[in-house]
Design a protein around this motif. Sequence first.
Motif, PDB file in Angstrom:
ATOM      1  N   PHE A   1      30.903  31.623  49.320  1.00 30.58           N
ATOM      2  CA  PHE A   1      30.416  30.790  48.210  1.00 30.58           C
ATOM      3  C   PHE A   1      28.939  31.062  47.954  1.00 30.58           C
ATOM      4  N   LEU A   2      28.138  31.125  49.007  1.00 31.59           N
ATOM      5  CA  LEU A   2      26.706  31.347  48.847  1.00 31.59           C
ATOM      6  C   LEU A   2      26.413  32.734  48.294  1.00 31.59           C
ATOM      7  N   LEU A   3      27.168  33.728  48.735  1.00 29.23           N
ATOM      8  CA  LEU A   3      26.964  35.074  48.202  1.00 29.23           C
ATOM      9  C   LEU A   3      27.272  35.130  46.711  1.00 29.23           C
ATOM     10  N   GLU A   4      28.287  34.401  46.298  1.00 26.76           N
ATOM     11  CA  GLU A   4      28.665  34.412  44.886  1.00 26.76           C
ATOM     12  C   GLU A   4      27.681  33.636  44.024  1.00 26.76           C
ATOM     13  N   THR A   5      27.270  32.469  44.475  1.00 25.85           N
ATOM     14  CA  THR A   5      26.399  31.622  43.654  1.00 25.85           C
ATOM     15  C   THR A   5      24.931  32.030  43.740  1.00 25.85           C
ATOM     16  N   GLU A   6      24.566  32.769  44.800  1.00 22.71           N
ATOM     17  CA  GLU A   6      23.178  33.202  44.972  1.00 22.71           C
ATOM     18  C   GLU A   6      23.046  34.710  44.748  1.00 22.71           C
ATOM     19  N   LYS A   7      24.000  35.304  44.051  1.00 15.74           N
ATOM     20  CA  LYS A   7      24.071  36.768  43.947  1.00 15.74           C
ATOM     21  C   LYS A   7      22.834  37.400  43.315  1.00 15.74           C
ATOM     22  N   ASN A   8      22.077  36.635  42.569  1.00 15.44           N
ATOM     23  CA  ASN A   8      20.873  37.184  41.948  1.00 15.44           C
ATOM     24  C   ASN A   8      19.623  37.000  42.806  1.00 15.44           C
ATOM     25  N   LYS A   9      19.776  36.374  43.974  1.00 17.13           N
ATOM     26  CA  LYS A   9      18.627  36.135  44.844  1.00 17.13           C
ATOM     27  C   LYS A   9      18.359  37.357  45.736  1.00 17.13           C
ATOM     28  N   GLN A  10      17.123  37.506  46.120  1.00 18.58           N
ATOM     29  CA  GLN A  10      16.711  38.670  46.905  1.00 18.58           C
ATOM     30  C   GLN A  10      17.396  38.699  48.271  1.00 18.58           C
TER      31      GLN A  10
ATOM     32  N   MET B   1      38.688  20.861  43.343  1.00 19.37           N
ATOM     33  CA  MET B   1      38.737  22.303  43.081  1.00 19.37           C
ATOM     34  C   MET B   1      38.933  22.593  41.593  1.00 19.37           C
ATOM     35  N   ALA B   2      39.777  21.806  40.927  1.00 21.29           N
ATOM     36  CA  ALA B   2      40.050  22.027  39.510  1.00 21.29           C
ATOM     37  C   ALA B   2      38.821  21.739  38.653  1.00 21.29           C
ATOM     38  N   ILE B   3      38.107  20.655  38.970  1.00 22.40           N
ATOM     39  CA  ILE B   3      36.893  20.308  38.226  1.00 22.40           C
ATOM     40  C   ILE B   3      35.859  21.417  38.362  1.00 22.40           C
ATOM     41  N   TYR B   4      35.696  21.923  39.578  1.00 23.04           N
ATOM     42  CA  TYR B   4      34.724  22.987  39.790  1.00 23.04           C
ATOM     43  C   TYR B   4      35.110  24.237  38.998  1.00 23.04           C
ATOM     44  N   ALA B   5      36.396  24.575  39.021  1.00 25.45           N
ATOM     45  CA  ALA B   5      36.870  25.767  38.314  1.00 25.45           C
ATOM     46  C   ALA B   5      36.714  25.632  36.799  1.00 25.45           C
ATOM     47  N   SER B   6      36.825  24.414  36.294  1.00 26.66           N
ATOM     48  CA  SER B   6      36.757  24.207  34.842  1.00 26.66           C
ATOM     49  C   SER B   6      35.346  24.394  34.291  1.00 26.66           C
ATOM     50  N   TYR B   7      34.333  24.331  35.165  1.00 25.83           N
ATOM     51  CA  TYR B   7      32.942  24.551  34.742  1.00 25.83           C
ATOM     52  C   TYR B   7      32.387  25.828  35.377  1.00 25.83           C
ATOM     53  N   SER B   8      33.236  26.827  35.505  1.00 28.73           N
ATOM     54  CA  SER B   8      32.880  28.032  36.239  1.00 28.73           C
ATOM     55  C   SER B   8      31.684  28.778  35.639  1.00 28.73           C
ATOM     56  N   GLN B   9      31.402  28.568  34.353  1.00 25.52           N
ATOM     57  CA  GLN B   9      30.276  29.253  33.711  1.00 25.52           C
ATOM     58  C   GLN B   9      28.930  28.675  34.134  1.00 25.52           C
ATOM     59  N   ASP B  10      28.951  27.436  34.610  1.00 29.18           N
ATOM     60  CA  ASP B  10      27.723  26.771  35.062  1.00 29.18           C
ATOM     61  C   ASP B  10      27.998  26.179  36.438  1.00 29.18           C
ATOM     62  N   THR B  11      27.698  26.942  37.485  1.00 31.26           N
ATOM     63  CA  THR B  11      28.068  26.534  38.839  1.00 31.26           C
ATOM     64  C   THR B  11      27.344  25.274  39.308  1.00 31.26           C
ATOM     65  N   ARG B  12      26.128  25.054  38.853  1.00 36.82           N
ATOM     66  CA  ARG B  12      25.394  23.853  39.265  1.00 36.82           C
ATOM     67  C   ARG B  12      26.026  22.608  38.665  1.00 36.82           C
ATOM     68  N   LYS B  13      26.367  22.677  37.362  1.00 32.39           N
ATOM     69  CA  LYS B  13      27.050  21.564  36.720  1.00 32.39           C
ATOM     70  C   LYS B  13      28.425  21.360  37.327  1.00 32.39           C
ATOM     71  N   ALA B  14      29.111  22.466  37.637  1.00 35.79           N
ATOM     72  CA  ALA B  14      30.439  22.389  38.252  1.00 35.79           C
ATOM     73  C   ALA B  14      30.370  21.660  39.588  1.00 35.79           C
ATOM     74  N   ALA B  15      29.336  21.972  40.377  1.00 36.53           N
ATOM     75  CA  ALA B  15      29.184  21.337  41.680  1.00 36.53           C
ATOM     76  C   ALA B  15      28.905  19.843  41.543  1.00 36.53           C
ATOM     77  N   ARG B  16      28.088  19.467  40.574  1.00 35.87           N
ATOM     78  CA  ARG B  16      27.767  18.047  40.384  1.00 35.87           C
ATOM     79  C   ARG B  16      28.998  17.259  39.937  1.00 35.87           C
ATOM     80  N   MET B  17      29.789  17.825  39.045  1.00 34.64           N
ATOM     81  CA  MET B  17      31.002  17.148  38.588  1.00 34.64           C
ATOM     82  C   MET B  17      32.024  17.040  39.711  1.00 34.64           C
ATOM     83  N   ALA B  18      32.169  18.113  40.486  1.00 36.08           N
ATOM     84  CA  ALA B  18      33.094  18.085  41.615  1.00 36.08           C
ATOM     85  C   ALA B  18      32.625  17.093  42.674  1.00 36.08           C
TER      86      ALA B  18
END
Length: 253
Positions: free
Chosen positions: A232-241, A146-163
């Motif tokens: 999580f999906l609503l937040e990370t996909e918020k720009n999707k149709q 959780m901490a690793i993901y939060a530390s890369y909050s500006q780039d969710t894809r990179k955050a997910a890969r690191m986590a």
Amino acid sequence: MNRLVKLYHQMGSPPFFYRVCGLFAPWFLILALALTAWGLIDGLFYAPIDYQMKDAYRIIFVHVPAAWMSLFIYLAMGIAGIMAYVWRMKVAEAVMMASAPIGAAFTVISLATGMLWGKPMWGTYWDWDARMTSQLILLFLYIGVMAIYASYSQDTRKAARMAALVAIIGIINLVIIRYSVYWWSSIHQGASISMTEGSSIRDWDMLRPLLVMAIATKFYYLYSLCQRARVFLLETEKNKQWVHKTLQEKTHA
């Protein structure tokens, strides 16, 4: 086989996964609440008294299922982490990050109830033996993901890969927890139920509520996973149709 492959690809689609979770989540919650009520009432009031620990043993109806779930959820999180790291699946990322706080909560419950059980059983709340220490490390791994993901909050894809990388590496700790009582000297007992070695609990009236609680916690995990993954999906996909369409449908409902 073709249907399973098709279902796998469908479940990898964020909008499809979102809808399926929304459909099944209420049923998971109903089953979790019903089975929890049954298991706790059965275990606390109807299960016989243990001839050694008396009524103090009843804490196992919470401690053991929580300990099982702390491992089960981490394994699910680790598998999702592999899928997220290798194939970069959004749904796998959602499952991984939704699982982390649920698994951490179950780990805290297992540690707390284990300490309460340890005092009358071993005369101490805590001992730095292999099982307890590796279980504490499991909690730190959950927190680390959780901490690793939060530390890369500006780039969710990179955050997910690191986590995901942390989650994958941590899988080895599951093996250590499972076999720690056999590899090292430990005050902790072995498995209460084993597919290969049988159960140390012979009385069905004691075993039944334990199994019911084990099933109840899994349904709760599925319910909480669905709810958290949807957010999580609503937040990370918020720009999707599909997200805009879903939110509009909720607004007009």
